[in-house]
Design a protein around this motif. Sequence first.
Motif, PDB file in Angstrom:
ATOM      1  N   GLU A 179       6.912   7.931  -7.950  1.00  0.00           N
ATOM      2  CA  GLU A 179       6.689   7.929  -6.512  1.00  0.00           C
ATOM      3  C   GLU A 179       6.425   6.524  -5.968  1.00  0.00           C
ATOM      4  N   GLY A 180       6.363   5.561  -6.830  1.00  0.00           N
ATOM      5  CA  GLY A 180       6.041   4.188  -6.442  1.00  0.00           C
ATOM      6  C   GLY A 180       5.343   3.517  -7.612  1.00  0.00           C
ATOM      7  N   PHE A 181       4.518   2.522  -7.317  1.00  0.00           N
ATOM      8  CA  PHE A 181       3.757   1.870  -8.383  1.00  0.00           C
ATOM      9  C   PHE A 181       2.504   1.220  -7.796  1.00  0.00           C
ATOM     10  N   PHE A 182       1.509   1.037  -8.700  1.00  0.00           N
ATOM     11  CA  PHE A 182       0.266   0.368  -8.335  1.00  0.00           C
ATOM     12  C   PHE A 182       0.363  -1.099  -8.738  1.00  0.00           C
ATOM     13  N   VAL A 183      -0.238  -1.976  -7.933  1.00  0.00           N
ATOM     14  CA  VAL A 183      -0.312  -3.405  -8.224  1.00  0.00           C
ATOM     15  C   VAL A 183      -1.776  -3.772  -8.428  1.00  0.00           C
ATOM     16  N   MET A 184      -2.089  -4.415  -9.550  1.00  0.00           N
ATOM     17  CA  MET A 184      -3.434  -4.928  -9.786  1.00  0.00           C
ATOM     18  C   MET A 184      -3.300  -6.372 -10.263  1.00  0.00           C
ATOM     19  N   SER A 185      -3.781  -7.326  -9.460  1.00  0.00           N
ATOM     20  CA  SER A 185      -3.666  -8.748  -9.771  1.00  0.00           C
ATOM     21  C   SER A 185      -5.050  -9.356  -9.934  1.00  0.00           C
ATOM     22  N   LEU A 186      -5.247 -10.074 -11.039  1.00  0.00           N
ATOM     23  CA  LEU A 186      -6.535 -10.692 -11.353  1.00  0.00           C
ATOM     24  C   LEU A 186      -6.405 -12.210 -11.234  1.00  0.00           C
ATOM     25  N   VAL A 231       1.953  -0.746 -12.483  1.00  0.00           N
ATOM     26  CA  VAL A 231       1.838   0.532 -13.184  1.00  0.00           C
ATOM     27  C   VAL A 231       2.576   1.610 -12.383  1.00  0.00           C
ATOM     28  N   PRO A 232       3.572   2.261 -12.975  1.00  0.00           N
ATOM     29  CA  PRO A 232       4.310   3.296 -12.235  1.00  0.00           C
ATOM     30  C   PRO A 232       3.392   4.435 -11.802  1.00  0.00           C
ATOM     31  N   ASP A 233       3.604   4.932 -10.585  1.00  0.00           N
ATOM     32  CA  ASP A 233       2.905   6.121 -10.079  1.00  0.00           C
ATOM     33  C   ASP A 233       3.834   7.320 -10.311  1.00  0.00           C
ATOM     34  N   ILE A 234       3.572   8.016 -11.415  1.00  0.00           N
ATOM     35  CA  ILE A 234       4.457   9.122 -11.814  1.00  0.00           C
ATOM     36  C   ILE A 234       3.742  10.443 -11.533  1.00  0.00           C
ATOM     37  N   ARG A 235       4.365  11.282 -10.724  1.00  0.00           N
ATOM     38  CA  ARG A 235       3.807  12.581 -10.380  1.00  0.00           C
ATOM     39  C   ARG A 235       4.857  13.657 -10.631  1.00  0.00           C
ATOM     40  N   ASN A 236       4.442  14.642 -11.430  1.00  0.00           N
ATOM     41  CA  ASN A 236       5.361  15.743 -11.788  1.00  0.00           C
ATOM     42  C   ASN A 236       6.675  15.208 -12.367  1.00  0.00           C
ATOM     43  N   GLY A 237       6.553  14.152 -13.206  1.00  0.00           N
ATOM     44  CA  GLY A 237       7.722  13.602 -13.876  1.00  0.00           C
ATOM     45  C   GLY A 237       8.594  12.709 -13.023  1.00  0.00           C
ATOM     46  N   ILE A 254     -14.689   0.861  -2.615  1.00  0.00           N
ATOM     47  CA  ILE A 254     -14.637   0.509  -4.033  1.00  0.00           C
ATOM     48  C   ILE A 254     -13.600  -0.586  -4.271  1.00  0.00           C
ATOM     49  N   ALA A 255     -12.388  -0.385  -3.741  1.00  0.00           N
ATOM     50  CA  ALA A 255     -11.311  -1.349  -3.968  1.00  0.00           C
ATOM     51  C   ALA A 255     -11.623  -2.707  -3.334  1.00  0.00           C
ATOM     52  N   ASP A 256     -12.250  -2.693  -2.149  1.00  0.00           N
ATOM     53  CA  ASP A 256     -12.543  -3.951  -1.454  1.00  0.00           C
ATOM     54  C   ASP A 256     -13.573  -4.784  -2.187  1.00  0.00           C
ATOM     55  N   ASN A 257     -14.431  -4.159  -2.973  1.00  0.00           N
ATOM     56  CA  ASN A 257     -15.490  -4.880  -3.662  1.00  0.00           C
ATOM     57  C   ASN A 257     -15.123  -5.261  -5.092  1.00  0.00           C
ATOM     58  N   LEU A 258     -13.915  -4.950  -5.511  1.00  0.00           N
ATOM     59  CA  LEU A 258     -13.458  -5.367  -6.836  1.00  0.00           C
ATOM     60  C   LEU A 258     -12.814  -6.751  -6.738  1.00  0.00           C
ATOM     61  N   PRO A 259     -13.022  -7.604  -7.756  1.00  0.00           N
ATOM     62  CA  PRO A 259     -12.422  -8.947  -7.729  1.00  0.00           C
ATOM     63  C   PRO A 259     -10.957  -8.920  -8.154  1.00  0.00           C
ATOM     64  N   VAL A 260     -10.226  -7.930  -7.652  1.00  0.00           N
ATOM     65  CA  VAL A 260      -8.833  -7.706  -8.064  1.00  0.00           C
ATOM     66  C   VAL A 260      -8.020  -7.394  -6.816  1.00  0.00           C
ATOM     67  N   LEU A 261      -6.813  -7.946  -6.718  1.00  0.00           N
ATOM     68  CA  LEU A 261      -5.890  -7.598  -5.644  1.00  0.00           C
ATOM     69  C   LEU A 261      -5.240  -6.271  -6.005  1.00  0.00           C
ATOM     70  N   ILE A 262      -5.442  -5.237  -5.160  1.00  0.00           N
ATOM     71  CA  ILE A 262      -4.970  -3.877  -5.466  1.00  0.00           C
ATOM     72  C   ILE A 262      -4.073  -3.397  -4.331  1.00  0.00           C
ATOM     73  N   ALA A 263      -2.951  -2.800  -4.695  1.00  0.00           N
ATOM     74  CA  ALA A 263      -2.044  -2.228  -3.694  1.00  0.00           C
ATOM     75  C   ALA A 263      -1.297  -1.048  -4.306  1.00  0.00           C
ATOM     76  N   HIS A 264      -0.801  -0.171  -3.431  1.00  0.00           N
ATOM     77  CA  HIS A 264       0.093   0.906  -3.835  1.00  0.00           C
ATOM     78  C   HIS A 264       1.374   0.734  -3.030  1.00  0.00           C
ATOM     79  N   ILE A 265       2.508   0.640  -3.729  1.00  0.00           N
ATOM     80  CA  ILE A 265       3.807   0.386  -3.099  1.00  0.00           C
ATOM     81  C   ILE A 265       4.740   1.556  -3.388  1.00  0.00           C
ATOM     82  N   GLY A 266       5.418   2.032  -2.350  1.00  0.00           N
ATOM     83  CA  GLY A 266       6.307   3.169  -2.491  1.00  0.00           C
ATOM     84  C   GLY A 266       7.669   2.794  -3.026  1.00  0.00           C
ATOM     85  N   THR A 267       8.514   3.805  -3.228  1.00  0.00           N
ATOM     86  CA  THR A 267       9.860   3.560  -3.759  1.00  0.00           C
ATOM     87  C   THR A 267      10.725   2.762  -2.785  1.00  0.00           C
ATOM     88  N   ASP A 268      10.338   2.735  -1.518  1.00  0.00           N
ATOM     89  CA  ASP A 268      11.066   1.946  -0.519  1.00  0.00           C
ATOM     90  C   ASP A 268      10.559   0.518  -0.443  1.00  0.00           C
TER      91      ASP A 268
END
Length: 612
Positions: free
Chosen positions: A428-435, A419-425, A334-348
């Motif tokens: 945990e990292g953040f999502f990157v979506m670039s168009l 977009v922050p990845d918030i779990r149980n308050g 799904i992510a590979d076929n979207l015309p958007v650069l998508i990544a998940h980056i951790g707190t490190d």
Amino acid sequence: MQIAPMPLNEAARQCYLQSLDILDTPPEETFDRLTRLACVLLDAPMALVSLIDVNRQWFKSRQGLEITQTSRDLAFCAHALHAEDMLLIPDACADPRFADNPLVTGGPRIRFYAGVPLRFADDLTLGTLCVLDTRPRQLTQTELAHLRDLARIVEREMLHRSLAKDAGSAVEQAGRTAKASAQAHFHRVFDNSPTSKTLVSPQGRIQQANREFCQLLGRPKEALVLTQLRALIDPQDQATLDADWQRIVAGELDSQVSEVRLITTADPALWAELSLSALRDAQGAIEQLVVLVRDISARKRRQQQLQRYQSTLEQQVAQRTEELARSQETLQAIADNLPVLIAHIGTDLAYRFNNAVYRQIFGVEPTQLKGRKVEDVLPAQVYAQLLPYFRKALAGERVEADDVRYSPHDARIWHATYVPDIRNGKVEGFFVMSLDVTERKHKERLLLDQATLDPLTGLPNRAALHQSLALALQQRAALALLFIDLDGFKQVNDRHGHEAGDAVLQAAAGRMLAAMRADDTVARLAGDEFVIIARGVNSQASARDIARKLCAALAAPIVLAGAEVKIGASIGVYLNAAGQPPQSAEQALALADQAMYSAKRAGRNGFSVSQG
């Protein structure tokens, strides 16, 4: 065969569909990629993005089907307009609504149909994303979820397309307004301008309001004059206006744009864009502020709608990340076929997930990026630019970055969302979506250039000249205005043709640019007439030196293909000394024009100076 009834909001639905300007447009890879993905994920031979017009259904994207449209009476998707979530037909031959439908009994012999409605503002359903098969079948809950997610992406792409079209129209309208305001006397244009304008004192009281401003507020001019501008602003936005106003009055800025809500008789909170510009006297003190007002309510509604859809999509992505952990291959597809650069980056600040777009941008396989530090992948200057956004996202703030360039060798321009990845308050990292917004940015720049540049020489055109000259005169700056008419140009056109004439105009423009300073303005007025604004020129001696230099440059032979031609220049100079009462742009041009004719009568290829 049953014909689907018309929706109750059919008129509004058709109006909104027409406003998107999407019907009968060529195929676009953005939508074709999604229908291909639907075929793969649901193992279906056919997939469509179908839009229901007045008497037909038309396919913006199609896979496995040759035809581009059908009658609305035959359309399965016309029935889907009334579905709350999805229209499912396991076996069309067993369904009395479709058993004798020509699309079932004949080609393409549809037996199975699943369509998700495409809904927009005010619950307007424009069509569907659907898959079809030539055999009866059922879908799993996972397949249904895939189809719903893809439909939401189709909606978002259609909204992006609509917003880009509106932005282009706004730039074009701004260009027309600027050109109109530069061609007539200031006060007449002010009163009759199609743009809402008002003149305001430094203390914030309205001194003059034009017709459009009065109509926008729904109040007569008499009721607005001497009223505090601040009193027309929604209390929630008064602090925004106050801050921008104080910065201009304090001399920190000459202009600023504020977005506030106006209190009008028709709409108690109409969103407007206020462009504030200071008019200063020779000593730099503010005499008045010009306020241009533009109604941006429609744009705000679209932005809010897009933000709601984007927020919904982001929530779905975040919520489904854990659910799709057991199906990493499906998520990657799904992510590979979207015309958007998508990544998940951790707190490190190390990559946890990347889609295939990273291969296109950085030449690295997405699987090889997992665990690597962002700092080691991005160029140093790009990492330094984006690091403040990363830190805000890790602090729990959703942020956006515009005009991002991921490589100094790649001309593409990106708009990134973090977009922050918030779990149980806990973050945990953040999502990157670039168009990729390169095409939109280039179109905006092209529209601006077309409104202000002469297409033959690339010099500022008449509209841009009037705007620059009016501003310089209003500021009571010292300048020399040189009106240049090329001598002998008609003979070149008559003897060598218009192509040679165009080449001579281009060569003359280049010589004038080379002879002047970088902060001077060289513009083409019309035909073989040019105008130069030479700033900071206080004396006739300096003005004569400039005119003499230009005459010499333009009198030198010009080599064309197979021929050498000579022209000259008659130059009229109007000298505007610093601090003198300002002329209008039209008056200054008229004085320079008169001086040019004096030079022409004196024998051509010379100059004459008029002291203002």
